[in-house]
Design a protein around this motif. Structure first.
Motif, PDB file in Angstrom:
ATOM      1  N   HIS A 379       0.793  -1.227   0.000  1.00 23.64           N
ATOM      2  CA  HIS A 379       0.000   0.000   0.000  1.00 23.64           C
ATOM      3  C   HIS A 379       0.825   1.276   0.000  1.00 23.64           C
ATOM      4  N   THR A 380       2.103   1.214   0.473  1.00 21.22           N
ATOM      5  CA  THR A 380       2.863   2.459   0.590  1.00 21.22           C
ATOM      6  C   THR A 380       4.342   2.231   0.329  1.00 21.22           C
ATOM      7  N   VAL A 381       4.951   3.163  -0.383  1.00 23.05           N
ATOM      8  CA  VAL A 381       6.401   3.229  -0.530  1.00 23.05           C
ATOM      9  C   VAL A 381       6.847   4.609  -0.045  1.00 23.05           C
ATOM     10  N   LEU A 382       7.647   4.617   1.011  1.00 24.82           N
ATOM     11  CA  LEU A 382       8.227   5.862   1.531  1.00 24.82           C
ATOM     12  C   LEU A 382       9.609   6.023   0.923  1.00 24.82           C
ATOM     13  N   ARG A 383       9.779   7.047   0.110  1.00 24.21           N
ATOM     14  CA  ARG A 383      11.062   7.300  -0.547  1.00 24.21           C
ATOM     15  C   ARG A 383      11.865   8.267   0.322  1.00 24.21           C
ATOM     16  N   LEU A 384      12.973   7.775   0.860  1.00 28.65           N
ATOM     17  CA  LEU A 384      13.790   8.574   1.768  1.00 28.65           C
ATOM     18  C   LEU A 384      14.799   9.407   0.985  1.00 28.65           C
ATOM     19  N   PRO A 385      15.132  10.581   1.494  1.00 28.90           N
ATOM     20  CA  PRO A 385      16.097  11.434   0.781  1.00 28.90           C
ATOM     21  C   PRO A 385      17.517  10.905   0.902  1.00 28.90           C
ATOM     22  N   GLU A 386      18.393  11.441   0.093  1.00 31.13           N
ATOM     23  CA  GLU A 386      19.790  10.998   0.066  1.00 31.13           C
ATOM     24  C   GLU A 386      20.460  11.271   1.406  1.00 31.13           C
ATOM     25  N   GLY A 387      21.291  10.329   1.835  1.00 32.60           N
ATOM     26  CA  GLY A 387      22.114  10.550   3.023  1.00 32.60           C
ATOM     27  C   GLY A 387      21.505  10.119   4.335  1.00 32.60           C
ATOM     28  N   VAL A 388      20.286   9.539   4.322  1.00 29.03           N
ATOM     29  CA  VAL A 388      19.664   9.108   5.575  1.00 29.03           C
ATOM     30  C   VAL A 388      20.535   8.085   6.290  1.00 29.03           C
ATOM     31  N   PHE A 389      21.225   7.224   5.517  1.00 30.90           N
ATOM     32  CA  PHE A 389      22.093   6.210   6.118  1.00 30.90           C
ATOM     33  C   PHE A 389      23.578   6.603   6.044  1.00 30.90           C
ATOM     34  N   ALA A 390      23.851   7.860   5.723  1.00 37.15           N
ATOM     35  CA  ALA A 390      25.237   8.335   5.663  1.00 37.15           C
ATOM     36  C   ALA A 390      25.844   8.301   7.059  1.00 37.15           C
ATOM     37  N   PRO A 391      27.154   8.060   7.180  1.00 36.22           N
ATOM     38  CA  PRO A 391      28.124   7.915   6.094  1.00 36.22           C
ATOM     39  C   PRO A 391      28.368   6.462   5.687  1.00 36.22           C
ATOM     40  N   TYR A 392      27.492   5.545   6.103  1.00 34.51           N
ATOM     41  CA  TYR A 392      27.755   4.120   5.912  1.00 34.51           C
ATOM     42  C   TYR A 392      27.408   3.646   4.516  1.00 34.51           C
ATOM     43  N   THR A 393      26.437   4.328   3.909  1.00 35.66           N
ATOM     44  CA  THR A 393      26.137   4.036   2.516  1.00 35.66           C
ATOM     45  C   THR A 393      25.465   5.249   1.891  1.00 35.66           C
ATOM     46  N   ASP A 394      25.786   5.491   0.636  1.00 39.79           N
ATOM     47  CA  ASP A 394      25.120   6.546  -0.128  1.00 39.79           C
ATOM     48  C   ASP A 394      23.988   5.976  -0.975  1.00 39.79           C
ATOM     49  N   ILE A 395      23.742   4.667  -0.857  1.00 40.12           N
ATOM     50  CA  ILE A 395      22.679   4.041  -1.647  1.00 40.12           C
ATOM     51  C   ILE A 395      21.336   4.618  -1.229  1.00 40.12           C
ATOM     52  N   PRO A 396      20.544   5.153  -2.157  1.00 36.90           N
ATOM     53  CA  PRO A 396      19.210   5.655  -1.806  1.00 36.90           C
ATOM     54  C   PRO A 396      18.354   4.521  -1.245  1.00 36.90           C
ATOM     55  N   THR A 397      17.566   4.829  -0.229  1.00 33.52           N
ATOM     56  CA  THR A 397      16.786   3.803   0.449  1.00 33.52           C
ATOM     57  C   THR A 397      15.304   4.179   0.498  1.00 33.52           C
ATOM     58  N   ASN A 398      14.498   3.159   0.732  1.00 35.66           N
ATOM     59  CA  ASN A 398      13.047   3.309   0.791  1.00 35.66           C
ATOM     60  C   ASN A 398      12.522   2.413   1.911  1.00 35.66           C
ATOM     61  N   VAL A 399      11.309   2.683   2.351  1.00 36.34           N
ATOM     62  CA  VAL A 399      10.617   1.762   3.245  1.00 36.34           C
ATOM     63  C   VAL A 399       9.339   1.338   2.547  1.00 36.34           C
ATOM     64  N   ILE A 400       9.170   0.032   2.390  1.00 36.59           N
ATOM     65  CA  ILE A 400       7.942  -0.476   1.785  1.00 36.59           C
ATOM     66  C   ILE A 400       7.037  -1.040   2.880  1.00 36.59           C
ATOM     67  N   PHE A 401       5.747  -0.773   2.760  1.00 39.57           N
ATOM     68  CA  PHE A 401       4.754  -1.189   3.749  1.00 39.57           C
ATOM     69  C   PHE A 401       3.717  -2.058   3.037  1.00 39.57           C
ATOM     70  N   PHE A 402       3.510  -3.265   3.537  1.00 40.10           N
ATOM     71  CA  PHE A 402       2.517  -4.140   2.915  1.00 40.10           C
ATOM     72  C   PHE A 402       1.839  -4.997   3.967  1.00 40.10           C
ATOM     73  N   ASP A 403       0.677  -5.539   3.593  1.00 35.85           N
ATOM     74  CA  ASP A 403      -0.060  -6.400   4.511  1.00 35.85           C
ATOM     75  C   ASP A 403      -0.699  -7.543   3.739  1.00 35.85           C
ATOM     76  N   THR A 404      -1.423  -8.397   4.464  1.00 35.31           N
ATOM     77  CA  THR A 404      -1.996  -9.586   3.839  1.00 35.31           C
ATOM     78  C   THR A 404      -3.480  -9.407   3.540  1.00 35.31           C
ATOM     79  N   THR A 405      -3.915  -8.170   3.313  1.00 35.79           N
ATOM     80  CA  THR A 405      -5.281  -7.929   2.847  1.00 35.79           C
ATOM     81  C   THR A 405      -5.348  -7.930   1.340  1.00 35.79           C
TER      82      THR A 405
END
Length: 519
Positions: A379-405
């Motif tokens: 149902h939802t994809v949260l697109r996080l901005p660059e650097g949220v996991f800096a300085p350990y990775t510069d890879i852009p990251t997201n949080v996906i939210f899903f359920d069994t409905t």
């Protein structure tokens, strides 16, 4: 100008505990056997752990006596903290080092027997069930003492003995101090810091999945226990009765962790938050059983996790997965495991951190994402901005939210913007939970917002003439976003281009090296 005198009043609990921890760390810096925080924090943790266990044992012994019930100690004399550590003039120097590490030694009561670590490794749960003895045995299974000076170690032990784990205020305060130590550990770990997730992201994921008392929460790659600790705090607010407390303590939170160091740190983290017997399994969750063998009894209500990504899993682990879903990419294997372990019929929901690659890759990735869209409600994809996991990775990251409905009808996206005037996050200026307030407000209404958009699931899956999945692209840009004029100086823009080209060259060299190794 007159100098301001320092306060000479009594110390607060926070000041006293902070002073104890700082003094212990200062002492450990003098020991030649310890090299940096990666050595010092684990040592301080196992010392704290044993003091904590002894204080809890005293409480449970008193409770059993009041109830007229037998008490079974997890650690027997003369290995309890009170037997060898509590006396300031107790065993010290080389005798202390031998007592800890030797296979057999002279114990503090003068008798011969196994050394402390050897004894703790041998503990087994009673009546075939899992209890605190099993946790202790796992924690100390491969524990070694890196401190060379038993005199300095005695000084550390004396400091820790002044902490009262039977006082709720001290536990609460120390849990905050310990979280600070974990952040420092992350900073010192460099490439080993993959088990850390920014606190703001953890809090948001727990808040919107909203675990309820009576549900089971799982993190199959729990690292230092951040998700489980936050979920515990969330569930603790729902406790009203003694029965509620038993549910919270006994069957609410479970985890798994492949690496021994974060496993130890997670145990202490959860103990300090108030979980009396953390149910964390040491080992790679991907290797535990075949995906097809996971049944209803293995399923849980809520999964919150940031599984490792960018790693490669061995062929033996890949055979646990369906033949056409096998890959060496760790993130994709964990995603399949999470999907399989969710309770069906609308009773399961998950929030998972994934890299951008998972969103746009094809092949096995496309088939797994097609399963996600067709069998679950993404149902939802949260697109996080660059650097949220800096300085350990510069890879852009997201949080996906899903359920069994499911299946999925529409995928809602939210593009989290950078704060005005900021270009990127860093370890000294991380993402703050308050910055996600607008997303929290939007979450329930899903109203119009320039940072949000909706895509029908049927538009995301591309198949060939025979109906086979060819591509599934979830890596979609915000259609409401306007082109932003770049106000940087030309030299700064050029510097950024050069840096990106250098990263590409570095990646190509790594690929060439891997190909050469396998040739």
């Amino acid at each position: 100008m007159a100098r301001t005198k320092k306060s000479t009043g009594p110390q607060t609990t926070a000041q006293r505990l902070d002073s104890i921890v700082k003094s212990a760390r200062q002492i450990m810096r003098k020991d030649k056997g310890l090299n940096g925080d990666l050595d010092r924090l684990p040592l301080l943790t196992w010392v704290l752990f044993l003091k904590f266990v002894d204080d809890m044992e005293r409480i449970h012994e008193d409770e059993a006596a009041l109830a007229g019930q037998p008490f079974h100690a997890a650690i027997e004399p003369p290995y309890r903290w009170r037997d060898w550590a509590a006396r300031r003039d107790g065993i010290t120097g080389p005798d202390l080092i031998r007592f800890l590490a030797a296979e057999e030694t002279i114990r503090p009561d003068g008798s011969k027997g196994p050394g402390l670590f050897n004894y703790l490794r041998s503990l087994r749960g009673r009546n075939g069930g899992r209890d605190r003895r099993d946790v202790i045995a796992t924690v100390f299974a491969e524990m070694t003492n890196r401190m060379e000076s038993g005199y300095l170690l005695r000084d550390v032990i004396n400091l820790v003995d002044a902490i009262h784990f039977d006082a709720s205020e001290e536990i609460h305060t120390l849990s905050r101090l310990y979280e600070g130590l974990l952040r420092e550990m992350r900073d010192a770990a460099g490439d080993s810091g993959e088990f850390y997730t920014p606190r703001a992201v953890v809090r948001f994921m727990v808040a919107v999945t909203d675990p309820r008392l009576g549900e089971t929460v799982l993190d199959p790659a729990c690292g230092t226990g951040g998700f489980l600790a936050e979920a515990f705090e969330h569930l603790k607010d729902q406790v009203r009765t003694t029965e509620d407390r038993e549910v919270l303590q006994g069957r609410s939170l479970i985890g798994g962790e492949a690496k021994r160091l974060p496993y130890l740190l997670a145990q202490m983290n959860l103990l300090l938050h108030g979980l009396e017997a953390p149910d964390i399994t040491l080992g790679n969750a991907l290797a535990r059983q075949r995906l097809a063998e996971i049944g209803e009894r293995d399923r849980v209500n809520v999964i919150l996790t940031n599984p490792p990504f960018g790693g490669e899993e061995e062929v033996g682990i890949q055979t646990n997965f369906p033949e056409d879903r096998r890959t060496n990419e760790t993130a994709l294997l964990f995603l399949q495991l999470i999907m399989r372990r969710l309770k069906r019929n609308g009773q399961g929901r998950a929030a998972v951190v994934v890299p951008n690659g998972t969103l746009f890759e094809n092949g096995v990735a496309a088939r797994v994402k097609a399963d996600l869209l067709r069998e679950f409600n993404l149902h939802t994809v949260l697109r996080l901005p660059e650097g949220v996991f800096a300085p350990y990775t510069d890879i852009p990251t997201n949080v996906i939210f899903f359920d069994t409905t499911g299946p999925t009808r529409d995928v809602h996206y939210w593009q989290q913007p950078m704060p005005e005037g900021r270009r990127k996050y860093s370890k000294t200026a991380p993402l703050q939970f308050e910055e996600l307030a607008d997303c929290l407000a939007w979450w329930k209404t899903r109203g119009e917002d320039p940072r949000a958009w909706r895509v029908p699931a049927e538009d995301l899956i591309r198949t060939d003439d025979e109906g086979r999945v060819v591509a599934v692209n979830l890596d979609l840009k915000n259609p409401n976003a306007r082109e932003v004029e770049d106000h940087r100086a030309p030299a700064e823009i050029l510097q950024g281009i050069v840096a990106r080209e250098q990263r590409v060259l570095d990646l190509l060299r790594e690929i060439e090296a891997l190909v050469a190794e396998r040739a």
